[in-house]
Design a protein around this motif. Structure first.
Motif, PDB file in Angstrom:
ATOM      1  N   ASP A  22       0.853  -1.185   0.000  1.00 59.98           N
ATOM      2  CA  ASP A  22       0.000   0.000   0.000  1.00 59.98           C
ATOM      3  C   ASP A  22       0.894   1.242   0.000  1.00 59.98           C
ATOM      4  O   ASP A  22       2.107   1.160   0.188  1.00 59.98           O
ATOM      5  N   HIS A  23       0.274   2.399  -0.169  1.00 60.13           N
ATOM      6  CA  HIS A  23       1.040   3.645  -0.153  1.00 60.13           C
ATOM      7  C   HIS A  23       1.587   3.907   1.251  1.00 60.13           C
ATOM      8  O   HIS A  23       0.843   3.896   2.219  1.00 60.13           O
ATOM      9  N   HIS A  24       2.884   4.096   1.344  1.00 58.76           N
ATOM     10  CA  HIS A  24       3.513   4.412   2.625  1.00 58.76           C
ATOM     11  C   HIS A  24       4.757   5.248   2.367  1.00 58.76           C
ATOM     12  O   HIS A  24       5.258   5.305   1.254  1.00 58.76           O
ATOM     13  N   LYS A  25       5.223   5.884   3.385  1.00 60.61           N
ATOM     14  CA  LYS A  25       6.469   6.643   3.330  1.00 60.61           C
ATOM     15  C   LYS A  25       7.564   5.809   3.983  1.00 60.61           C
ATOM     16  O   LYS A  25       7.292   4.942   4.818  1.00 60.61           O
ATOM     17  N   ASP A  26       8.789   6.087   3.630  1.00 57.73           N
ATOM     18  CA  ASP A  26       9.910   5.346   4.212  1.00 57.73           C
ATOM     19  C   ASP A  26       9.895   5.423   5.735  1.00 57.73           C
ATOM     20  O   ASP A  26      10.189   4.442   6.415  1.00 57.73           O
ATOM     21  N   LYS A  27       9.508   6.580   6.264  1.00 60.24           N
ATOM     22  CA  LYS A  27       9.526   6.740   7.725  1.00 60.24           C
ATOM     23  C   LYS A  27       8.558   5.799   8.431  1.00 60.24           C
ATOM     24  O   LYS A  27       8.720   5.521   9.612  1.00 60.24           O
ATOM     25  N   ASP A  28       7.561   5.271   7.716  1.00 59.84           N
ATOM     26  CA  ASP A  28       6.650   4.299   8.311  1.00 59.84           C
ATOM     27  C   ASP A  28       7.346   2.987   8.653  1.00 59.84           C
ATOM     28  O   ASP A  28       6.811   2.191   9.406  1.00 59.84           O
ATOM     29  N   CYS A  29       8.524   2.768   8.108  1.00 59.16           N
ATOM     30  CA  CYS A  29       9.242   1.500   8.289  1.00 59.16           C
ATOM     31  C   CYS A  29      10.277   1.546   9.414  1.00 59.16           C
ATOM     32  O   CYS A  29      10.953   0.551   9.659  1.00 59.16           O
ATOM     33  N   HIS A  30      10.420   2.684  10.080  1.00 62.29           N
ATOM     34  CA  HIS A  30      11.470   2.848  11.085  1.00 62.29           C
ATOM     35  C   HIS A  30      10.887   2.984  12.491  1.00 62.29           C
ATOM     36  O   HIS A  30       9.913   3.711  12.705  1.00 62.29           O
ATOM     37  N   TRP A  31      11.512   2.292  13.429  1.00 56.86           N
ATOM     38  CA  TRP A  31      11.145   2.314  14.842  1.00 56.86           C
ATOM     39  C   TRP A  31      12.398   2.686  15.618  1.00 56.86           C
ATOM     40  O   TRP A  31      13.493   2.238  15.295  1.00 56.86           O
ATOM     41  N   HIS A  32      12.257   3.505  16.654  1.00 55.93           N
ATOM     42  CA  HIS A  32      13.425   4.047  17.356  1.00 55.93           C
ATOM     43  C   HIS A  32      13.351   3.806  18.860  1.00 55.93           C
ATOM     44  O   HIS A  32      12.275   3.884  19.450  1.00 55.93           O
ATOM     45  N   ILE A  33      14.521   3.561  19.449  1.00 50.85           N
ATOM     46  CA  ILE A  33      14.706   3.680  20.897  1.00 50.85           C
ATOM     47  C   ILE A  33      15.819   4.692  21.078  1.00 50.85           C
ATOM     48  O   ILE A  33      16.940   4.484  20.622  1.00 50.85           O
ATOM     49  N   GLU A  34      15.486   5.792  21.714  1.00 57.08           N
ATOM     50  CA  GLU A  34      16.444   6.880  21.911  1.00 57.08           C
ATOM     51  C   GLU A  34      16.826   6.955  23.379  1.00 57.08           C
ATOM     52  O   GLU A  34      15.975   6.887  24.260  1.00 57.08           O
ATOM     53  N   SER A  35      18.123   7.077  23.640  1.00 52.77           N
ATOM     54  CA  SER A  35      18.634   7.279  25.003  1.00 52.77           C
ATOM     55  C   SER A  35      18.826   8.769  25.226  1.00 52.77           C
ATOM     56  O   SER A  35      19.437   9.442  24.400  1.00 52.77           O
ATOM     57  N   VAL A  36      18.320   9.268  26.355  1.00 56.24           N
ATOM     58  CA  VAL A  36      18.484  10.681  26.676  1.00 56.24           C
ATOM     59  C   VAL A  36      19.197  10.780  28.018  1.00 56.24           C
ATOM     60  O   VAL A  36      18.704  10.293  29.035  1.00 56.24           O
ATOM     61  N   TRP A  37      20.351  11.409  27.982  1.00 52.68           N
ATOM     62  CA  TRP A  37      21.171  11.612  29.182  1.00 52.68           C
ATOM     63  C   TRP A  37      21.116  13.090  29.530  1.00 52.68           C
ATOM     64  O   TRP A  37      21.504  13.936  28.735  1.00 52.68           O
ATOM     65  N   SER A  38      20.611  13.414  30.728  1.00 46.45           N
ATOM     66  CA  SER A  38      20.437  14.822  31.082  1.00 46.45           C
ATOM     67  C   SER A  38      20.731  15.066  32.557  1.00 46.45           C
ATOM     68  O   SER A  38      20.391  14.227  33.412  1.00 46.45           O
ATOM     69  N   TYR A  39      21.320  16.202  32.844  1.00 45.73           N
ATOM     70  CA  TYR A  39      21.472  16.733  34.199  1.00 45.73           C
ATOM     71  C   TYR A  39      22.217  15.800  35.148  1.00 45.73           C
ATOM     72  O   TYR A  39      22.025  15.851  36.359  1.00 45.73           O
ATOM     73  N   GLY A  40      23.039  14.935  34.631  1.00 47.93           N
ATOM     74  CA  GLY A  40      23.774  14.007  35.478  1.00 47.93           C
ATOM     75  C   GLY A  40      22.921  12.891  36.052  1.00 47.93           C
ATOM     76  O   GLY A  40      23.348  12.185  36.972  1.00 47.93           O
TER      77      GLY A  40
END
Length: 94
Positions: A22-40
């Motif tokens: 079906d019609h989709h954009k490339d971004k529909d195929c990507h899943w992310h886990i992001e690590s955020v390190w802040s304030y110590g």
């Protein structure tokens, strides 16, 4: 690779196979886990998806392991939802 990571790979492949005809954009195929390190402080992990087929997703997790399990659940639910939508009549099927 852990079992949950292997499950995520398999699910992301299933998701791609489900939406690729079906019609989709490339971004529909990507899943992310992001690590955020802040304030110590210890890191926070965010499960994210920026898609067109399903809404943008953001889930905050305290551990990477929790993020993996959350991502697995999210992809499984996206697959279930897409399969449910496929069963509905299309506007040109009437």
């Amino acid at each position: 690779m852990t079992d949950v990571q292997e499950d995520i790979v398999r699910l992301s492949e299933e998701w791609y196979n489900l939406i690729s005809s079906d019609h989709h954009k490339d971004k529909d195929c990507h899943w992310h886990i992001e690590s955020v390190w802040s304030y110590g402080l210890p890191p926070k992990y965010f499960v994210r998806h920026y898609g067109n087929i399903i809404d943008d997703i953001e889930a905050k997790c305290d551990t990477y392991e929790e993020a993996l399990h959350t991502l697995k659940k999210i992809i499984k639910r996206a697959i279930e939802r897409e399969k449910e939508l496929e069963q509905l009549p299309k506007y040109n099927d009437w």
